[in-house]
Motif scaffolding. Structure first.
Motif, short mmCIF file in Angstrom:
data_model
loop_
_atom_site.label_atom_id
_atom_site.label_comp_id
_atom_site.label_asym_id
_atom_site.label_seq_id
_atom_site.Cartn_x
_atom_site.Cartn_y
_atom_site.Cartn_z
N LYS A 21 -3.35 -12.11 3.32
CA LYS A 21 -2.30 -11.12 3.57
C LYS A 21 -2.73 -9.70 3.16
CE LYS A 21 2.05 -10.86 1.44
NZ LYS A 21 3.33 -11.49 1.13
N TYR A 22 -3.25 -9.58 1.96
CA TYR A 22 -3.56 -8.23 1.47
C TYR A 22 -4.78 -7.64 2.18
CZ TYR A 22 -0.15 -9.00 -2.27
OH TYR A 22 1.00 -9.24 -2.96
N SER A 29 5.73 -4.75 -5.28
CA SER A 29 4.89 -5.96 -5.28
C SER A 29 3.52 -5.54 -5.84
CB SER A 29 4.73 -6.48 -3.86
OG SER A 29 3.94 -5.57 -3.11
N PRO A 30 2.68 -6.52 -6.21
CA PRO A 30 1.35 -6.13 -6.70
C PRO A 30 0.61 -5.24 -5.68
CG PRO A 30 1.73 -8.45 -7.10
CD PRO A 30 2.90 -7.97 -6.29
N TYR A 31 0.78 -5.53 -4.39
CA TYR A 31 0.06 -4.76 -3.38
C TYR A 31 0.63 -3.34 -3.25
CZ TYR A 31 -2.44 -3.52 0.83
OH TYR A 31 -3.26 -2.88 1.73
N THR A 65 -3.81 -0.58 7.13
CA THR A 65 -3.65 0.73 6.47
C THR A 65 -4.76 1.68 6.89
OG1 THR A 65 -2.51 -0.24 4.57
CG2 THR A 65 -3.58 1.88 4.21
N ASN A 124 -1.25 0.27 -4.03
CA ASN A 124 -1.36 1.35 -3.04
C ASN A 124 -0.66 2.63 -3.52
OD1 ASN A 124 -2.94 0.09 -1.19
ND2 ASN A 124 -1.55 0.40 0.54
N PHE A 179 -3.38 -6.24 5.34
CA PHE A 179 -2.67 -4.98 5.05
C PHE A 179 -3.68 -3.84 4.85
CE2 PHE A 179 1.25 -7.23 3.01
CZ PHE A 179 1.74 -7.49 4.28
N GLU A 184 6.61 -5.12 1.89
CA GLU A 184 5.30 -5.77 1.71
C GLU A 184 4.15 -4.78 1.64
OE1 GLU A 184 5.75 -10.07 3.86
OE2 GLU A 184 5.23 -8.38 5.13
N VAL A 185 4.28 -3.71 2.41
CA VAL A 185 3.16 -2.76 2.49
C VAL A 185 3.67 -1.40 2.95
CG1 VAL A 185 2.63 -3.51 4.86
CG2 VAL A 185 0.86 -2.37 3.56
#
Lengths: 288, 197
Positions: A143-144, B95-97, A151, B101, A147, B62-63
């Motif tokens: 998932k990350y 969230s950690p993400y 990005t 960021n 992302f 989430e992002v």
């Protein structure tokens, strides 16, 4: 000609070799010979679309000579033929039915995000959601990681319409599977005025002397055409993301190309042939 | 150690206004989107009183990309000292993400902001250890503090204490009010957003 150069793979690294011999912006010819090309990646495909549109603005139409069936098929599947419809031609001509069928299959290839025109920010969030979805569900990226890649794409895509009036950009992504594992290549290109002229609109950037300076400055924090402290971070973050994932990045603008190999966090300079716009491609190994 | 007792001229307002980010989507991309979000956040800040906290609730997000973070968080933080003096901007439920960021985005802009985790507050972004130490001291205090108290508790001279406090006020992380000591002297009181800790 491509034949004499033996360019069989057209990508971000070989596009310049091709254009050195057949640059339609300097030699006045409206024909681009891709007869020797057997493989084309987003790094070659996306700038080529931007070149076609740049010529169309000059009321010129590029005739692309391409005979390899695999390449012709890819040009259709990747959305290239649709993206240059009415502004470029192919030799031999692409059958209309084949082109229409390819358009209908758009979105069905699990390893491809087709060439997409970027005119404004309105469609970009949907495209980025699609990239995340493809990476996570079809290519099984974590998932990350997905992302991170979206990005990076977001940051460079926004530059194409943020800094260019009356022009636009293109983006495409292709996933590849090799013995060493999967990797993806993403390319974004526009046909605007390039980094140097864009950055010099801000008097703070008057120190930029040439295209190499412009690329170098653009990848540092806070260099922007806008006098705004929250701007000028996009390419910096692109390189940071590429570094975290051990990827590679190429930025081309004006007479300069800089290739960054992120295992060494270092950029190498190459002189480029003059074509409009900024062309960025990056490739990343999959960690999944 | 006996600290100087103070009465504040203004009442510390402990109102908080929540701003749920999730209503704009789980994946928040582009500066364009952030501009629309910031316009609504600014309305909330304009309706806030000095001492109020506006809490950006990132639950369910989430992002967000760096352009989004720069436009929403960066621009709003930069506007705090001039346009919304004394109001606090706080983020929670990252969230950690998204924390990573946002931390990177703020770091690249040389900014920091308050993050609330449960009942505790901390700073994310670019903040020197000395300023963080001073902020935590004020955040843990039950009442606003004066520079002399900071000086005593952190064992430094008053000039250094004042420099740190002024810097934190300039970053929108502390609020400065005038207060009067028991001896009748006017002094500055420093506080941050207060929660039940």
């Amino acid at each position: 000609m491509a034949a004499s150069l033996g360019i069989t793979k057209l990508g971000s690294d070989t596009l310049d070799q091709l254009l050195r011999r057949q640059n339609p912006f300097t030699n006045g010819s409206d024909t681009l010979d891709l007869c020797e090309v057997k493989f084309i990646s987003p790094g070659g495909l996306v700038p080529l679309a931007a070149i076609c549109h740049a010529l169309a603005r000059r009321r010129r139409s590029l005739n692309i000579v391409v005979t390899n069936e695999a390449v012709r098929g890819y040009l259709m599947r990747s959305g290239f033929v649709a993206a240059v419809k009415n502004i470029a031609s192919f030799e031999p001509a692409i059958p209309r039915l084949a082109s229409v069928l390819s358009d209908l299959r758009r979105g069905s290839n699990p390893l491809l995000i087709e060439l997409t025109k970027l005119e404004s920010g309105s469609r970009l969030p949907m495209l980025l959601d699609q990239i995340v979805w493809v990476l996570r569900h079809r290519l099984k990226y974590k998932k990350y990681d997905a992302f991170d890649i979206a990005t990076a794409v977001s940051e460079i895509c926004q530059n194409t319409f943020d800094h260019n009036d009356q022009t636009y950009g293109f983006v495409a992504m292709q996933a590849y599977t090799q013995q060493q594992g999967k990797f993806i290549e993403i390319a974004v290109a526009d046909h605007g005025v390039g980094l140097a002229e864009t950055l010099r609109r801000n008097p703070k950037n008057n120190h930029i002397r040439n295209d190499f300076d412009a690329i170098h400055s653009a990848t540092r924090l806070g260099t922007s055409e806008h006098d705004d402290p929250t701007r000028g971070t996009g390419l910096y973050h692109l390189l940071e993301i590429a570094y975290r994932h051990g990827g590679s990045v190429q930025i081309r603008s004006g007479l300069a190309t800089v290739r960054y190999r992120m295992d060494k966090k270092q950029g190498w300079r190459f002189s480029a042939v003059p074509i409009p716009g900024v062309h960025i491609s990056f490739s990343l190994q999959s960690k999944s | 150690m006996r600290l100087t007792a103070l009465r504040s001229l203004a009442t510390l307002n402990e109102m908080e206004k929540k701003f749920p980010l999730k209503k704009y989507g789980k994946q928040l991309w582009t500066r364009d989107l952030a501009k629309k979000v910031r316009a609504e956040l600014t309305k909330l800040l304009e309706g806030a009183d000095p001492g109020d906290a506006v809490i950006i609730d990132a639950d369910g997000v989430e992002v967000f990309d760096y352009s989004f973070a720069n436009e929403l968080f960066g621009k709003t933080l930069l506007s705090l000292p001039n346009e919304h003096l004394g109001r606090f901007l706080i983020v929670e439920n990252l969230s950690p993400y998204t924390r990573e960021n946002l931390d990177r985005a703020l770091e690249s802009l040389s900014l920091a902001m308050i993050e609330r985790k449960g009942r505790k507050v901390n700073l994310i972004g670019k903040i020197h250890q000395a300023y963080l130490e001073t902020f935590i001291l004020i955040a843990k205090a039950k009442e606003p503090m004066i520079a002399n108290t900071v000086k005593d508790l952190l064992n430094m001279d008053v000039t250094a204490a004042n420099e740190r406090l002024t810097k934190l006020v300039g970053m929108g992380l502390l609020r400065r009010e005038r207060g009067i000591s028991d001896a009748g002297r006017e002094q500055y009181l420093y506080s941050t957003a207060q929660f039940d800790q």
